[in-house]
Design a protein around this motif. Sequence first.
Motif, PDB file in Angstrom:
ATOM      1  N   ASP A 130       4.384  27.668 -12.095  1.00  0.00           N
ATOM      2  CA  ASP A 130       3.269  26.926 -11.494  1.00  0.00           C
ATOM      3  C   ASP A 130       2.851  27.560 -10.183  1.00  0.00           C
ATOM      4  OD1 ASP A 130       4.627  23.732 -12.501  1.00  0.00           O
ATOM      5  OD2 ASP A 130       3.259  25.105 -13.511  1.00  0.00           O
ATOM      6  N   ARG A 131       3.859  27.931  -9.384  1.00  0.00           N
ATOM      7  CA  ARG A 131       3.538  28.510  -8.088  1.00  0.00           C
ATOM      8  C   ARG A 131       2.810  29.832  -8.234  1.00  0.00           C
ATOM      9  NH1 ARG A 131       8.015  29.673  -3.907  1.00  0.00           N
ATOM     10  NH2 ARG A 131       9.185  28.422  -5.377  1.00  0.00           N
ATOM     11  N   ILE A 186      14.502  35.990   0.778  1.00  0.00           N
ATOM     12  CA  ILE A 186      15.281  35.726  -0.430  1.00  0.00           C
ATOM     13  C   ILE A 186      15.425  34.221  -0.575  1.00  0.00           C
ATOM     14  CG2 ILE A 186      17.468  36.101  -1.595  1.00  0.00           C
ATOM     15  CD1 ILE A 186      17.843  38.563   0.062  1.00  0.00           C
ATOM     16  N   GLN A 187      14.849  33.684  -1.616  1.00  0.00           N
ATOM     17  CA  GLN A 187      14.968  32.249  -1.828  1.00  0.00           C
ATOM     18  C   GLN A 187      16.053  31.983  -2.863  1.00  0.00           C
ATOM     19  OE1 GLN A 187      11.594  29.596  -3.237  1.00  0.00           O
ATOM     20  NE2 GLN A 187      12.023  29.216  -1.102  1.00  0.00           N
ATOM     21  N   GLN A 220      -0.826  29.402  -9.386  1.00  0.00           N
ATOM     22  CA  GLN A 220      -1.747  28.855  -8.398  1.00  0.00           C
ATOM     23  C   GLN A 220      -2.164  29.890  -7.371  1.00  0.00           C
ATOM     24  OE1 GLN A 220       0.190  25.543  -6.658  1.00  0.00           O
ATOM     25  NE2 GLN A 220       0.059  24.322  -8.515  1.00  0.00           N
ATOM     26  N   VAL A 224      18.037  29.264  -5.249  1.00  0.00           N
ATOM     27  CA  VAL A 224      18.009  27.947  -5.861  1.00  0.00           C
ATOM     28  C   VAL A 224      19.297  27.794  -6.656  1.00  0.00           C
ATOM     29  CG1 VAL A 224      16.734  26.365  -7.310  1.00  0.00           C
ATOM     30  CG2 VAL A 224      15.531  28.171  -6.130  1.00  0.00           C
ATOM     31  N   GLN A 272       9.918  26.784 -14.491  1.00  0.00           N
ATOM     32  CA  GLN A 272       8.591  26.185 -14.635  1.00  0.00           C
ATOM     33  C   GLN A 272       7.920  26.089 -13.272  1.00  0.00           C
ATOM     34  OE1 GLN A 272       6.987  25.215 -17.409  1.00  0.00           O
ATOM     35  NE2 GLN A 272       5.236  24.548 -16.233  1.00  0.00           N
ATOM     36  N   GLU A 273       8.706  25.711 -12.260  1.00  0.00           N
ATOM     37  CA  GLU A 273       8.156  25.608 -10.913  1.00  0.00           C
ATOM     38  C   GLU A 273       7.675  26.959 -10.412  1.00  0.00           C
ATOM     39  OE1 GLU A 273      11.027  24.308  -8.108  1.00  0.00           O
ATOM     40  OE2 GLU A 273       9.716  25.029  -6.511  1.00  0.00           O
ATOM     41  N   LEU A 286      15.531  25.617 -16.397  1.00  0.00           N
ATOM     42  CA  LEU A 286      14.196  25.634 -16.981  1.00  0.00           C
ATOM     43  C   LEU A 286      13.185  25.006 -16.035  1.00  0.00           C
ATOM     44  CD1 LEU A 286      15.172  24.814 -20.632  1.00  0.00           C
ATOM     45  CD2 LEU A 286      13.967  26.840 -19.893  1.00  0.00           C
ATOM     46  N   SER A 287      13.584  23.926 -15.333  1.00  0.00           N
ATOM     47  CA  SER A 287      12.672  23.317 -14.355  1.00  0.00           C
ATOM     48  C   SER A 287      12.342  24.298 -13.248  1.00  0.00           C
ATOM     49  CB  SER A 287      13.298  22.082 -13.717  1.00  0.00           C
ATOM     50  OG  SER A 287      13.555  21.108 -14.662  1.00  0.00           O
TER      51      SER A 287
END
Lengths: 312, 303
Positions: free
Chosen positions: A186-187, A166-167, A190, A169, A182-183, A178-179
């Motif tokens: 992206d992750r 469980i991460q 990829q 943030v 977005q991260e 929103l950042s």
Amino acid sequence: MVVLRAGLCPGLTEEMIQLLRANDIRTVVDFVSSDLEDVAQKCSLSYKVLVAVRRVLLAQFSAFPANGADLYEELKSSTAILPTGSPSLDQLLDSGLYTGEVTELMGAPGSGKTQVCLGIAGSVSLGLKQHVLFLDSTGGFTASRLYQMLRAQAEDEEEQAALQRIQVVRVFDVYEMLSALQELRDRLSQQVVSSAGPFKIVVIDSVSAVIYPLLGGKQSEGLAIMMQLARELKTLAREFSLAVVVTNQVTRDSSTGPLKPALGRSWSFVPSTRVLLESKEAAWEKATTQRVASLAKSPRQPTGIQVELDIG
Amino acid sequence: MQRDLGSLPLAPALRARLVAAGFQTVQELLETGPCGLSKEIGISKEEALEALQVVRQECHGDAARTAGGSGATRKCTALELLEEEQAQGFIITFCSALDNILGGGVQLTKITEICGAPGVGKTQLCMQLAVDVQIPECFGGVAGEAVFIDTEGSFMVDRVVDIATACVQHCQLIAEAHQEEDNLKALETFSLESILSHIYYFRCRDYTELLAQVYLLPDFLSEHSKVRLVVVDGIAFPFRHDFEDLSLRTRLLNGLAQQLIIVANDHKSASHGFRDVQPPAVTQNAEGTEMNPRKRPRREEEK
């Protein structure tokens, strides 16, 4: 609304762009929607070249229609149903949280939204061994409570592994949220393209805490940011087959009116399922862990169903 | 970077111009450069440069986070959070019943709200906590300092002197009973003067001052890193009167709440808000009777 640039497609040169701009055609939409004969005359460009450019631009920028049967096959293979950790809540949600959709939990302060979110995170991490992303905007995430919940369900080593999946943030501002999204995007893009990405569920507690300071008043900026967030959540859920769970507050029209979800009518179109959490009796009189969950909006079940929930 | 321009913290007028000119993603903006940008939208070169700097900062932050850099992001796994929470202390109140219902004492990194009718003892509890946060670690405290933001003017220094003297005496009794070296050494620094000098007092007379004070708190706390308690005595008081625009009030209160949560989280302190509960009587002189209890000096038994 992409701006016309040299090299956007073969045949679109810098001089052409300057000429088009002189006639007020700056973006792809302007170009595609204008009368090409007219443009050819005004800019003294070849009609054939313009038609060729338009064809390429349309192919590049338009959306592709999809067959209903193909969509259904894709849905069957990519959708998963995640258990919430509480059988009665699963029953309310037609066996659990569906990936690809946004589910909302709403309730007054103290009605148990964060507890249910912790239960969901714990159950997905422990039971399905999938990763969970928990965006905490109220500072209400208490790891010791989550540990307590997991200990009631599992043996020793498994809890540690479950907690690691469980991460958390902590985002206290809408731009930070929103950042963070977005991260995540992206992750996920990829990663090797497969349906078993690292994350299957994103829990956001709560979305109203970051948007409330911006809503209302004469600026419409708050509404714009709210819809930006809504769009991001829905596209994330759909593109990467994630289940998104958000929590929201409730307000009343007057001091005796019925409870209604916060964030207004624009937000009410965002989640596909809405669950209202309430205490069974008057909140401060007895120490109770019983809550009542009712279905306020659902694409699959009739609304108005109520179940009892124990968040203890 | 395919991030949409609408999700960046740009000024609304600038954003409207960018959208009208056809820019959609961050990539397009960065490709244009400041000169091209100022020409296309019709803003000065300095403004264009500033806007691009903001954009680059956001995206650089994103890239650093994706690459695994930590920076100032508040990201961790639940296991790390659990270890942090278990290592954290509580602010004990020396009243075991109260400590029991709070689960050990007032929690750090969380906001605790105390509400009650006028005269029930909220400010007293506040002042007690401002002293209790300074109890040395060997007695079970967190050895921190306190910030007291007063909006009602009910902070009585002579009462704090009474509370502090009683606390020091209590600790002395514990030290004498147990006779440990650490306790006696800690008592040398734990005196009335040191307690009073570690309570930072701010008086805010209206909501603007309160908002300004709370928004300036992070800077203050980075200079005074030992602060473990922030008390706001009377968070509802400045918002109760003179507010025609109720939606503005909601927005300000929510912004204030978020700012306090940020302070509590980043500086590992406990924020304490106070709220007066309106007495159920609807009569007009309810306002009048509220004022009196505060002016009357109180004589209470020492804890």
